[in-house]
Scaffold this active site. Structure first.
Site, mmCIF file in Angstrom:
data_model
loop_
_atom_site.group_PDB
_atom_site.id
_atom_site.type_symbol
_atom_site.label_atom_id
_atom_site.label_comp_id
_atom_site.label_asym_id
_atom_site.label_seq_id
_atom_site.Cartn_x
_atom_site.Cartn_y
_atom_site.Cartn_z
ATOM 1 N N ARG A 96 0.949 -1.159 0.040
ATOM 2 C CA ARG A 96 0.174 0.111 0.185
ATOM 3 C C ARG A 96 0.822 1.257 0.057
ATOM 4 N NH1 ARG A 96 -1.516 1.549 4.574
ATOM 5 N NH2 ARG A 96 -2.560 -0.558 5.087
ATOM 6 N N TYR A 109 -14.668 18.071 -15.606
ATOM 7 C CA TYR A 109 -15.177 16.767 -15.567
ATOM 8 C C TYR A 109 -16.317 16.525 -14.458
ATOM 9 C CZ TYR A 109 -14.847 11.676 -15.318
ATOM 10 O OH TYR A 109 -15.242 10.302 -15.427
ATOM 11 N N ASP A 155 -5.989 19.739 -14.753
ATOM 12 C CA ASP A 155 -6.327 18.338 -15.404
ATOM 13 C C ASP A 155 -5.733 18.248 -16.806
ATOM 14 O OD1 ASP A 155 -7.815 15.972 -16.064
ATOM 15 O OD2 ASP A 155 -9.304 16.228 -14.912
ATOM 16 N N LYS A 161 -7.013 7.217 -19.637
ATOM 17 C CA LYS A 161 -7.307 7.946 -21.014
ATOM 18 C C LYS A 161 -6.054 7.680 -21.896
ATOM 19 C CE LYS A 161 -11.229 8.674 -18.814
ATOM 20 N NZ LYS A 161 -11.601 9.729 -18.140
#
Ligand SMILES: *Cc1c(COP(=O)(O)O)cnc(C)c1O
Length: 390
Positions: A53, A105, A177, A202
């Protein structure tokens, strides 16, 4: 790192930065370190890894590669783009204010408006392409200014350097972004941004086979805060997801060149078609953000939106009748996709004032041969509006 790949060109960094041959076996490709834990020689004596983690070598390789690609001091990878966004909200405290672009977004808007705001953080929306409006919307307590460019689905362009200049004497950090442009086409840190975020789902991943996110920055104390909260809250990517993303970014430059070339061809074709109303593509000289995009982007990327003259029904028919362009949400993969934002990606903004026209269709133009893309769009448009009928 045995070599300072930061001196090298983008294409070379994408293939080598953080990805030296494996020191144990000589493997050219960074292994998928599919392990949750690491043996210690003695209590507290280890090779830098204790538990996955907190850290994993495949993830470290992705961090180094992405820092090199965005020209930042560090990068942090996440389980998704929204996990990255949520981690950034841990930089905020009650009483702080977030300035968000009015066509951010949808998931970013939902997180800030419905989750972060419950913890005493205020937010407001502004058209980031209107600099006077941005200046007027910045408050003394603003701590994050959130820019997306190009935007979704209207492909508006925001002048990153101009927004950064507005914040010169203000403690707010500028986050960009960079998902729609990708690191190859746009470098926000060099333009004055403090932090860059991607949904690596993406263009960076690029093959529609992985969900992930990344944040890149320069300030060591921000890295420390983000790492602490990521480790405390847990939204980390698995080693295989990091490996898929690393494989994707190796070909980012060539893919983005083809995405951009195909999108330009498609946008020019749509502009001339009788069944099409308006075409939104920053690469078209008539686009209001074209000059800024030319300055701050290497090319104009692969996203194109357009309105269909027959309205809602015609737009739905076009979205439903392409064969090469597959009907799906998401974007940035090698395959071309088509969607109806009003009914699909932007259905959740109904009632917020950020609705999109119902005659709008959005394309993620892939890297297939342009002749097949054009033939596919031509047959879909002719099916709804016979050629010659405007
Ligand atoms: C997809 C996307 C996100 C969210 O990323 P996920 O990986 O889906 O969580 C954020 N910003 C933009 C611009 C996106 O397209």
């Amino acid at each position: 790192m045995t070599h300072d790949w930061r001196e090298a060109a983008f294409e070379t960094r994408a293939i080598h930065a953080g990805q030296d041959p494996d020191p144990v076996t000589g493997a050219v490709i960074t292994p998928i370190y599919q392990t949750s834990t690491y043996v210690q020689e003695a209590v507290g004596v280890h090779k830098g890894y204790e538990y996955s983690r907190t850290d994993n070598p495949t993830r470290t390789a992705l961090h180094e590669a992405m820092a090199a690609l965005e020209g930042g001091a560090w990068a942090l990878a996440y389980a998704s783009g929204l996990a990255a966004t949520q981690n950034l909200t841990y930089l905020l405290s009650p009483g702080d204010h977030v300035l968000l672009s009015d066509d951010a977004y949808g998931g970013t808007y939902r997180l800030i408006a419905k989750v972060t705001s419950r913890y005493g953080v205020d937010f407001s929306l502004v058209d980031m392409s209107d600099l006077d409006a941005v200046r007027g919307a910045i408050r003394p307590e603003t701590r994050l200014v959130w820019v997306e460019t190009p935007t979704n689905p209207y492909l508006k362009i925001v002048d990153i350097r101009a927004v950064a200049d507005l914040l010169t004497d203000h403690p707010a950090r500028l986050v960009v972004d960079n998902t729609f442009a990708s690191s190859y086409l746009q470098q926000p840190l060099a333009l004055g941004a403090d932090l860059v975020l991607h949904s690596t789902t993406k263009y960076l991943g690029g093959h529609s086979d992985v969900v992930g996110g990344i944040v890149v920055g320069n300030e060591p104390e921000v890295l420390e805060t983000l790492r602490f909260h990521q480790n405390a809250a847990g939204a980390v990517p698995g080693p295989f997801d990091c490996w898929l993303t690393l494989r994707g970014i190796k070909t980012l430059a060539v893919r983005m060149e083809r995405h951009s070339a195909n999108a330009r061809t498609v946008a020019e074709f749509l502009r001339e078609h009788d069944a099409v109303g308006r075409v939104f593509y920053p690469g078209l000289p008539g686009h209001p953000g074209h000059e800024i995009a030319k300055r701050q982007m290497r090319d104009f990327s692969g996203m194109v939106s357009f309105t269909v003259r027959g309205g809602y029904e015609a737009a739905m028919a076009v979205a439903g009748s392409t064969k090469v362009f597959q009907l799906a949400e998401s974007l940035g993969g090698v395959e071309s996709l088509i969607e109806h934002p009003g009914q699909m990606t932007h259905a959740s903004v109904a009632g917020t004032g950020a609705e999109v026209e119902d005659s709008l269709v959005r394309l993620s133009v892939g890297i297939e041969h342009e002749s097949d893309l054009m033939a596919d769009l031509r047959q879909a448009l002719e099916a709804v509006v016979p050629a010659g009928v405007a």
